[in-house]
Design a protein around this motif. Structure first.
Motif, short mmCIF file in Angstrom:
data_model
loop_
_atom_site.label_atom_id
_atom_site.label_comp_id
_atom_site.label_asym_id
_atom_site.label_seq_id
_atom_site.Cartn_x
_atom_site.Cartn_y
_atom_site.Cartn_z
N LYS A 167 0.98 -0.64 0.07
CA LYS A 167 0.35 -0.37 -0.37
C LYS A 167 0.42 0.76 -0.05
CE LYS A 167 -1.87 -1.50 3.18
NZ LYS A 167 -1.78 -3.46 3.69
N LEU A 168 0.68 1.99 -0.72
CA LEU A 168 1.23 3.05 -0.74
C LEU A 168 0.49 4.52 0.78
CD1 LEU A 168 1.54 3.70 -4.34
CD2 LEU A 168 2.76 2.47 -2.62
N GLY A 169 1.47 5.83 1.04
CA GLY A 169 0.98 6.04 2.64
C GLY A 169 2.19 7.35 1.76
N ALA A 170 1.58 8.07 3.10
CA ALA A 170 2.76 8.96 2.88
C ALA A 170 2.89 10.01 4.25
CB ALA A 170 2.48 11.12 1.78
N THR A 171 4.48 10.76 4.52
CA THR A 171 4.47 11.19 5.62
C THR A 171 4.32 12.57 5.86
OG1 THR A 171 6.62 11.43 7.62
CG2 THR A 171 7.55 11.27 5.67
N LEU A 172 3.60 12.73 6.80
CA LEU A 172 3.28 14.16 6.62
C LEU A 172 4.95 15.22 7.66
CD1 LEU A 172 0.40 14.69 9.25
CD2 LEU A 172 0.37 13.73 6.78
N PHE A 173 5.59 14.37 7.12
CA PHE A 173 6.78 15.01 7.15
C PHE A 173 7.24 16.39 5.86
CE2 PHE A 173 11.83 14.99 6.63
CZ PHE A 173 12.08 16.07 7.22
N CYS A 174 6.45 14.99 4.89
CA CYS A 174 6.22 15.36 2.79
C CYS A 174 6.26 17.16 3.32
CB CYS A 174 5.97 15.12 2.13
SG CYS A 174 6.53 13.21 2.40
N TYR A 175 5.13 17.99 4.29
CA TYR A 175 4.92 19.06 3.77
C TYR A 175 5.13 19.97 5.56
CZ TYR A 175 1.61 16.15 2.02
OH TYR A 175 0.71 15.71 0.64
N ALA A 203 2.05 5.64 19.87
CA ALA A 203 2.05 5.03 18.67
C ALA A 203 0.36 4.22 18.75
CB ALA A 203 3.09 4.07 18.40
N HIS A 204 0.59 3.14 20.01
CA HIS A 204 -1.01 2.18 19.95
C HIS A 204 -1.94 3.25 20.27
CE1 HIS A 204 -3.45 -0.89 22.00
NE2 HIS A 204 -3.31 0.06 22.69
N LYS A 205 -1.74 3.82 21.22
CA LYS A 205 -2.87 4.86 20.88
C LYS A 205 -3.34 5.87 20.12
CE LYS A 205 -2.53 7.27 25.92
NZ LYS A 205 -2.59 7.81 26.53
N LEU A 206 -2.73 5.95 18.72
CA LEU A 206 -2.95 6.38 17.84
C LEU A 206 -3.33 5.62 16.71
CD1 LEU A 206 -0.15 9.19 17.08
CD2 LEU A 206 -2.09 9.56 17.13
N GLY A 207 -3.17 4.33 16.78
CA GLY A 207 -3.77 3.48 16.05
C GLY A 207 -2.93 2.45 15.39
N CYS A 208 -1.40 3.12 15.17
CA CYS A 208 -0.51 2.90 14.78
C CYS A 208 0.24 1.27 14.81
CB CYS A 208 0.51 3.63 14.59
SG CYS A 208 0.57 5.44 14.49
N LYS A 209 0.21 0.42 13.50
CA LYS A 209 0.71 -0.44 14.28
C LYS A 209 2.22 -0.78 13.55
CE LYS A 209 -2.57 -2.93 15.14
NZ LYS A 209 -2.92 -3.58 16.71
N VAL A 210 2.53 0.18 12.95
CA VAL A 210 4.76 0.41 12.81
C VAL A 210 5.04 1.76 13.21
CG1 VAL A 210 6.07 0.25 11.05
CG2 VAL A 210 3.67 -1.30 10.66
N MET A 211 5.98 1.53 14.22
CA MET A 211 6.81 2.45 14.38
C MET A 211 8.15 2.42 13.68
SD MET A 211 7.51 3.78 18.42
CE MET A 211 8.95 3.14 18.93
N TYR A 249 4.45 5.48 13.04
CA TYR A 249 4.54 6.15 13.80
C TYR A 249 6.05 6.50 13.82
CZ TYR A 249 5.54 9.26 18.62
OH TYR A 249 5.43 10.20 19.10
N GLY A 250 6.66 7.92 13.11
CA GLY A 250 7.95 8.35 13.26
C GLY A 250 8.65 8.77 14.76
N ALA A 251 9.41 7.71 15.25
CA ALA A 251 9.55 8.11 16.95
C ALA A 251 11.10 8.60 16.73
CB ALA A 251 10.05 6.85 17.54
N ASN A 252 11.78 9.39 17.88
CA ASN A 252 12.99 10.39 17.71
C ASN A 252 13.58 10.16 19.33
OD1 ASN A 252 14.46 12.21 16.60
ND2 ASN A 252 14.10 13.35 18.33
N ASN A 253 14.96 9.07 18.26
CA ASN A 253 15.44 8.38 19.51
C ASN A 253 16.72 9.37 19.61
OD1 ASN A 253 14.64 5.64 17.82
ND2 ASN A 253 14.02 5.66 19.76
N ASP A 254 16.70 10.13 20.58
CA ASP A 254 17.66 11.22 21.00
C ASP A 254 18.76 11.48 22.50
OD1 ASP A 254 19.16 13.41 20.49
OD2 ASP A 254 17.12 15.15 21.05
N LYS A 255 19.89 10.78 22.04
CA LYS A 255 20.63 10.51 22.96
C LYS A 255 20.90 12.02 23.51
CE LYS A 255 23.24 6.53 22.43
NZ LYS A 255 24.67 5.79 21.36
N GLY A 256 20.72 13.01 22.35
CA GLY A 256 21.41 14.18 23.42
C GLY A 256 20.94 15.32 23.71
#
Length: 326
Positions: A3-11, A103-111, A73-80
């Motif tokens: 399936k084809l999707g888009a990240t809202l990061f595009c905008y 991610a679970h609350k948002l209904g995402c199945k992939v993170m 869901y795009g998580a942010n693993n920020d060490k700094g």
């Protein structure tokens, strides 16, 4: 089924400039032809790392209105995050568990997780990913490749745990076989001669070390603005010789059983619908001819700061054409 999707990061440019709010980003993804969308938590969730009932209500309203919802869901693993030290593995793990809950609350199945989360912390994440039923994929991002030494460490973790919730999210950018077009354009606009850019690209293909390449270019009389493009060629938008593509595609095939999602990275698309640096046709053919069942998420990097609205439409149109989708 792919399936084809888009990240809202595009905008991201439109969003940062207040031209679009969250709803408009979702609307534009829908108009571009996305079947679902990814949210990068740090960018568009006001209460990040948690998610409010108000935001969840907005998600549901937009789903009713446009028929699409968050699938990644795009998580942010920020060490700094600390000013005086890096976060420990246990602290990184704790942050990632919070991301799982969101991610679970948002209904995402992939993170999407990033390789700032160490293989050791990734392994400890397995039981939590199982509990929340979220597939967590380590992003394979340029300059890494599917079977680079670091990615092999994650692959060993995936195999050792046997968890169906640990895997990969490859980014198409790691298959680049030509220089980054926006960097090239910006260098030309800054006064760099095209012949010098071509020399820089050739030195990168030949494996000339960065500092040596810089010295040689400056000795040729190259404009100092070439340094930004050169740094990219050796950094996060580096590329390999086209002859190496078959090997890279074989590496992709080796990890495909562990891939939950793909980031269909693109940097530039003209009206002919061709990404100058990333071999879309070859990459998509490998995915199409596999058992992959998930989303290919369009991801635009707006290095020209012109906004992603038109380019995202073009990218999804290109992808559908290459896949033979209507």
């Amino acid at each position: 089924m792919m399936k084809l999707g888009a990240t809202l990061f595009c905008y991201g440019t439109e969003y940062a400039q207040y031209d679009y709010d969250f709803e408009e980003c979702v609307k534009q993804a829908y108009l571009a032809g996305a079947e679902g969308y990814e949210i990068v938590g740090t960018q568009m969730i006001p209460s990040y790392p948690n998610v409010s009932e108000e935001f969840l209500g907005l998600i549901q309203r937009l789903k009713s209105q446009y028929g699409i919802s968050p699938v990644g869901y795009g998580a942010n693993n920020d060490k700094g995050m600390m000013h005086d030290r890096n976060l420990t593995d246990d602290e990184m793990l704790a942050d990632t568990i919070i991301d799982l809950k969101t991610a679970h609350k948002l209904g995402c199945k992939v993170m999407r997780a990033q390789y700032m989360l160490s293989p050791e912390a990734f392994e400890k994440l397995a039981p939590y990913a199982d509990i929340f039923d979220i597939k967590v994929g380590i992003e394979i991002h340029n300059p890494e490749s599917p079977l680079s030494p670091l990615m092999k460490e994650y692959l060993e973790v995936i195999k050792r745990t046997g968890s169906k919730h640990l895997g990969f999210i490859p980014d198409f950018g790691c298959f680049a076989i030509a220089p980054n077009k926006p960097h090239w354009i910006k260098a030309l606009e800054a006064g760099v001669e095209e012949s010098h850019l071509q020399s820089a690209a050739e030195m990168r293909r030949q494996g000339v070390p960065l500092e040596e390449a810089r010295e040689r270019l400056l000795s040729m009389g190259a404009h100092p603005a070439i340094n930004a493009a050169l740094q990219g060629m050796y950094g996060f938008v580096q590329f390999k010789a086209k002859e190496e593509l078959p090997k890279m595609l074989e590496e992709l095939k080796a990890i495909l059983p562990y891939c939950f999602e793909f980031h269909a990275k693109f940097h530039y698309l003209d009206e002919e619908l061709v990404e100058p640096s990333i071999p879309y046709e070859e990459i998509l053919a490998v995915i199409k001819n596999s058992d992959f069942d998930g989303y290919v998420i369009s991801e635009y990097e707006d290095e020209l700061y012109c906004g992603g609205t038109e380019f995202t439409k073009r990218q999804l149109q290109m992808t559908k054409q290459l896949l033979g989708k209507k």
